[in-house]
Write an enzyme that holds these catalytic residues in place. Structure first.
Site, PDB file in Angstrom:
ATOM      1  N   HIS A 225       0.205  -1.322   0.151  1.00 16.30           N
ATOM      2  CA  HIS A 225      -0.117   0.107   0.191  1.00 16.30           C
ATOM      3  C   HIS A 225       0.840   1.051   0.340  1.00 16.30           C
ATOM      4  CE1 HIS A 225      -4.216  -2.212   1.440  1.00 16.30           C
ATOM      5  NE2 HIS A 225      -4.065  -2.048   0.986  1.00 16.30           N
TER       6      HIS A 225
ATOM      7  N   TYR B 216      -8.833   5.215   8.226  1.00 15.11           N
ATOM      8  CA  TYR B 216      -9.163   5.667   9.535  1.00 15.11           C
ATOM      9  C   TYR B 216     -10.689   6.823   9.613  1.00 15.11           C
ATOM     10  CZ  TYR B 216      -4.761   3.055  10.892  1.00 15.11           C
ATOM     11  OH  TYR B 216      -3.328   1.899  10.222  1.00 15.11           O
TER      12      TYR B 216
ATOM     13  N   PRO C 218      -3.486  -0.700  19.012  1.00 10.02           N
ATOM     14  CA  PRO C 218      -3.141  -0.621  18.147  1.00 10.02           C
ATOM     15  C   PRO C 218      -3.359   0.588  16.494  1.00 10.02           C
ATOM     16  CG  PRO C 218      -5.015  -1.768  18.546  1.00 10.02           C
ATOM     17  CD  PRO C 218      -4.693  -0.988  19.867  1.00 10.02           C
TER      18      PRO C 218
ATOM     19  N   LYS D 170       1.311  -0.315  15.083  1.00  8.82           N
ATOM     20  CA  LYS D 170       2.954  -0.609  15.854  1.00  8.82           C
ATOM     21  C   LYS D 170       3.274  -1.641  16.545  1.00  8.82           C
ATOM     22  CE  LYS D 170       4.343   2.822  13.600  1.00  8.82           C
ATOM     23  NZ  LYS D 170       4.334   1.920  12.300  1.00  8.82           N
TER      24      LYS D 170
ATOM     25  N   TYR E   9       4.062   6.373  10.687  1.00 10.62           N
ATOM     26  CA  TYR E   9       3.321   5.444  10.159  1.00 10.62           C
ATOM     27  C   TYR E   9       4.022   3.899   9.183  1.00 10.62           C
ATOM     28  CZ  TYR E   9      -0.703   2.446   8.690  1.00 10.62           C
ATOM     29  OH  TYR E   9      -2.271   2.222   9.050  1.00 10.62           O
TER      30      TYR E   9
HETATM   31  P1  FAS Z   1       2.581 -12.316  21.266  1.00 11.01           P
HETATM   32  O1  FAS Z   1       1.365 -11.929  22.412  1.00 11.01           O
HETATM   33  O2  FAS Z   1       1.924 -11.892  20.656  1.00 11.01           O
HETATM   34  O3  FAS Z   1       3.437 -13.666  21.916  1.00 11.01           O
HETATM   35  C1  FAS Z   1       3.570 -14.156  22.763  1.00 11.01           C
HETATM   36  C2  FAS Z   1       3.544 -16.058  22.785  1.00 11.01           C
HETATM   37  O4  FAS Z   1       3.921 -15.717  24.664  1.00 11.01           O
HETATM   38  C3  FAS Z   1       2.243 -16.325  23.192  1.00 11.01           C
HETATM   39  O5  FAS Z   1       1.996 -17.489  21.973  1.00 11.01           O
HETATM   40  C4  FAS Z   1       1.867 -16.891  24.627  1.00 11.01           C
HETATM   41  O6  FAS Z   1       0.906 -17.767  24.076  1.00 11.01           O
HETATM   42  C5  FAS Z   1       2.763 -16.623  24.361  1.00 11.01           C
HETATM   43  N1  FAS Z   1       3.594 -16.879  26.398  1.00 11.01           N
HETATM   44  C6  FAS Z   1       3.023 -15.875  27.376  1.00 11.01           C
HETATM   45  N2  FAS Z   1       3.196 -16.456  28.727  1.00 11.01           N
HETATM   46  C7  FAS Z   1       3.911 -17.553  29.055  1.00 11.01           C
HETATM   47  C8  FAS Z   1       4.353 -18.759  29.763  1.00 11.01           C
HETATM   48  N3  FAS Z   1       4.095 -18.425  31.167  1.00 11.01           N
HETATM   49  N4  FAS Z   1       5.175 -19.306  29.142  1.00 11.01           N
HETATM   50  C9  FAS Z   1       5.528 -19.459  27.849  1.00 11.01           C
HETATM   51  N5  FAS Z   1       4.393 -18.923  26.627  1.00 11.01           N
HETATM   52  C10 FAS Z   1       4.253 -17.887  26.998  1.00 11.01           C
HETATM   53  N6  FAS Z   1      -1.177  -5.171  16.709  1.00 11.01           N
HETATM   54  C11 FAS Z   1      -0.962  -4.826  15.145  1.00 11.01           C
HETATM   55  O7  FAS Z   1       0.565  -4.035  14.501  1.00 11.01           O
HETATM   56  N7  FAS Z   1      -1.882  -4.875  15.236  1.00 11.01           N
HETATM   57  C12 FAS Z   1      -3.855  -4.714  15.615  1.00 11.01           C
HETATM   58  O8  FAS Z   1      -4.433  -5.175  15.240  1.00 11.01           O
HETATM   59  C13 FAS Z   1      -3.218  -5.520  17.093  1.00 11.01           C
HETATM   60  N8  FAS Z   1      -4.399  -6.344  17.246  1.00 11.01           N
HETATM   61  C14 FAS Z   1      -3.710  -6.648  19.036  1.00 11.01           C
HETATM   62  C15 FAS Z   1      -4.808  -7.267  19.368  1.00 11.01           C
HETATM   63  C16 FAS Z   1      -4.833  -8.421  20.096  1.00 11.01           C
HETATM   64  C17 FAS Z   1      -6.014  -8.850  21.641  1.00 11.01           C
HETATM   65  C18 FAS Z   1      -3.694  -8.535  20.887  1.00 11.01           C
HETATM   66  C19 FAS Z   1      -3.566  -8.602  22.282  1.00 11.01           C
HETATM   67  C20 FAS Z   1      -2.498  -6.769  20.364  1.00 11.01           C
HETATM   68  C21 FAS Z   1      -3.007  -6.679  19.400  1.00 11.01           C
HETATM   69  N9  FAS Z   1      -1.570  -6.498  18.966  1.00 11.01           N
HETATM   70  C22 FAS Z   1      -2.267  -5.259  17.309  1.00 11.01           C
HETATM   71  C23 FAS Z   1      -0.329  -6.239  18.978  1.00 11.01           C
HETATM   72  C24 FAS Z   1       0.058  -7.756  18.399  1.00 11.01           C
HETATM   73  O9  FAS Z   1      -0.150  -7.798  17.166  1.00 11.01           O
HETATM   74  C25 FAS Z   1       1.639  -7.192  19.029  1.00 11.01           C
HETATM   75  O10 FAS Z   1       2.050  -6.941  19.263  1.00 11.01           O
HETATM   76  C26 FAS Z   1       2.370  -8.307  19.009  1.00 11.01           C
HETATM   77  O11 FAS Z   1       1.320  -9.683  18.912  1.00 11.01           O
HETATM   78  C27 FAS Z   1       3.656  -8.299  19.437  1.00 11.01           C
HETATM   79  O12 FAS Z   1       4.136 -10.321  19.678  1.00 11.01           O
HETATM   80  P2  FAS Z   1       5.323 -10.912  20.699  1.00 11.01           P
HETATM   81  O13 FAS Z   1       5.823  -9.631  21.498  1.00 11.01           O
HETATM   82  O14 FAS Z   1       5.517 -12.034  19.861  1.00 11.01           O
HETATM   83  O15 FAS Z   1       3.761 -11.321  21.799  1.00 11.01           O
HETATM   84  C1  PHB Z   2      -5.865  -4.104  11.048  1.00  9.59           C
HETATM   85  O1  PHB Z   2      -5.941  -4.784   9.980  1.00  9.59           O
HETATM   86  O2  PHB Z   2      -6.050  -5.942  12.085  1.00  9.59           O
HETATM   87  C2  PHB Z   2      -4.974  -3.150  11.596  1.00  9.59           C
HETATM   88  C3  PHB Z   2      -4.356  -2.168  10.192  1.00  9.59           C
HETATM   89  C4  PHB Z   2      -3.985  -1.104  11.175  1.00  9.59           C
HETATM   90  C5  PHB Z   2      -4.325  -0.412  12.798  1.00  9.59           C
HETATM   91  C6  PHB Z   2      -4.788  -1.548  13.654  1.00  9.59           C
HETATM   92  C7  PHB Z   2      -5.363  -2.564  12.901  1.00  9.59           C
HETATM   93  O3  PHB Z   2      -3.945   0.138  12.957  1.00  9.59           O
END
Ligand code: FAS
Ligand code: PHB
Length: 389
Positions: free
Chosen positions: A72, A200, A292, A296, A384
């Site tokens: 994009h 957005y 989100p 980032k 961004y």
């Molecule tokens: P993660 O949380 O992805 O991974 C951590 C891993 O560690 C998990 O698999 C967990 O099961 C494991 N773990 C936890 N405790 C443990 C333990 N005690 N022992 C062993 N393993 C354990 N970011 C965006 O940029 N855009 C979005 O739209 C967006 N939406 C999101 C929605 C939700 C509900 C959440 C929670 C986050 C969202 N994020 C979004 C942010 C997300 O994408 C994170 O930044 C990303 O998953 C970060 O990756 P990790 O640091 O690997 O953490």
């Molecule tokens: C998504 O597609 O999940 C998304 C994209 C942009 C954002 C947050 C979430 O800023």
């Protein structure tokens, strides 16, 4: 059992770190408390910065991303029905790639499986020991049997609720937090996106985001009160609310259908400092959380582990401690800039219960400044698409 680097967590941070280290000949073991299916079932981020794309290429997992990812050149803001496009390629010469976190995670998992590197899924009661010394170890239970893993380093990539940050003595850690009074209700639907790029939307009823995963799968969000329960949101109610928050053309073009995933994510800003404790390093959501809005979260996780991998490779290759000693300060500088951008995007695009008429005029002025000033627009585009790592 012994390895060089024990990685806690098999999300994008842990898997990418594992890939970068294994590619450099540094053995790792990943310990994940959930199953692979559970990890892959989480629907999260959707937008990759150019730097993240380059890191995934360096990790050797870029093929499917380039084949299926959508490049994009920009995004649109829709402010009370007025739309404005920010052309990143024109403004800063960079782009973003729409490719879901689920796909990134799957590509990294499959690469790890092919390499034969060890991952332990459904590892229970993971605990970290002696990381302040030079012989750290990790204990866990697998299939009811207690295991002990000796290692040189531990990477805490276990997310916000993980055990790694919780293992650090409270007086060794300082945290900074802002909890927002709303969440994002997200819906995934197998229908074509409403537009070619992300929209957005700011509206007095609340924020909305029109995103996508592919030309046939869309992702939409609406801001909801933090206390809302997803059970109270039927698909019909979601679509009606989304239509009310975007401009008329977008509302008319919306292709709706049954949700294949629907969930509410809370929004918070959070940073822990420092991110290194002897032989333990924190990376990704274990270290920080961003709302989100600025897309980032996943990208910060990638840049953290890009720096950490470089530092550990330098340690093993040159017995130099410069990289690992400098890790925390280096990533925190970029983390705080991403925190600022994510907070700013959230502040101008959402409705806050305590925003008065003056505050709403300021939000409008932010939009007017962005669409009338190339300098302001370039600052948005620079953040961004991703600041330098
Ligand atoms: P993660 O949380 O992805 O991974 C951590 C891993 O560690 C998990 O698999 C967990 O099961 C494991 N773990 C936890 N405790 C443990 C333990 N005690 N022992 C062993 N393993 C354990 N970011 C965006 O940029 N855009 C979005 O739209 C967006 N939406 C999101 C929605 C939700 C509900 C959440 C929670 C986050 C969202 N994020 C979004 C942010 C997300 O994408 C994170 O930044 C990303 O998953 C970060 O990756 P990790 O640091 O690997 O953490
Ligand atoms: C998504 O597609 O999940 C998304 C994209 C942009 C954002 C947050 C979430 O800023």
């Amino acid at each position: 059992m012994r390895t060089k680097v024990a990685i806690i967590g098999s999300g994008p941070a842990g898997l990418l770190l594992g890939r970068l280290l294994e590619n450099a000949g540094i053995e790792t073991v990943i310990l994940e408390r959930r199953s692979q299916e559970y990890v892959l079932g989480r629907i999260r981020a959707g937008v990759l910065e150019q730097g993240t794309v380059e890191l995934l290429d360096r990790a050797g997992v870029g093929e499917k991303m380039h084949a299926e990812g959508l490049v994009h050149d920009g995004v649109e803001f829709c402010f009370d029905g007025d739309r404005h496009r920010f052309n990143f390629r024109e403004l800063v010469g960079r782009t973003v790639t729409v490719y879901g976190q689920t796909e990134v995670t799957r590509d990294l998992m499959q690469a790890r499986d092919r390499s034969g590197a060890m991952s332990v899924y459904e590892a229970e009661n993971v605990s970290l020991h002696d990381f302040e010394g030079d012989k750290p170890k990790v204990r866990y239970v697998k299939d009811g049997v207690g295991q002990e893993l000796d290692c040189d380093f531990i990477a805490g990539c276990d997310g916000y609720h993980g055990v790694a940050r919780a293992s650090v003595p409270e007086n060794s850690l300082r945290t900074f937090e802002r909890v927002y009074p709303f969440g994002w209700l997200g819906i995934l639907v197998d229908k074509p996106p409403v537009a070619d790029e992300l929209i957005y939307a700011h509206h007095e009823r609340g924020f909305a985001l029109c995103s996508m995963r592919s030309p046939t799968r869309s992702r939409y969000y609406v801001q909801v009160p933090a206390s809302d329960k997803v059970e109270t949101w039927s698909d019909e109610r979601f679509w009606d609310e989304l239509r009310r928050r975007v401009d008329a053309e977008t509302a008319d073009n919306l292709v709706t259908g049954p949700s294949i995933e629907k969930s509410i994510a809370p929004l918070r800003s959070f940073v822990a400092e420092p991110l290194r404790f002897g032989r333990l390093f924190l990376a990704g959501d274990a270290a920080h959380i961003v709302p989100p809005t600025g897309a980032k979260g996943l990208n910060l996780a990638a840049s953290d582990v890009g720096v950490l991998a470089e530092a550990l490779i330098e340690f093993y290759a040159e017995r130099s401690k410069a990289g690992i000693d400098g890790y925390s300060a280096r990533v925190l500088s970029r983390i705080w800039k991403a925190e600022r951008f994510s907070w700013w995007m959230t502040s101008i695009l959402h409705t806050f219960p305590d925003t008065d008429a003056f505050g709403r005029r300021i939000q409008r002025a932010e939009f007017e400044h962005l669409r009338s000033s190339t300098i302001a627009a370039r600052a948005l585009a620079e953040n961004y698409t991703g600041l330098p790592i």
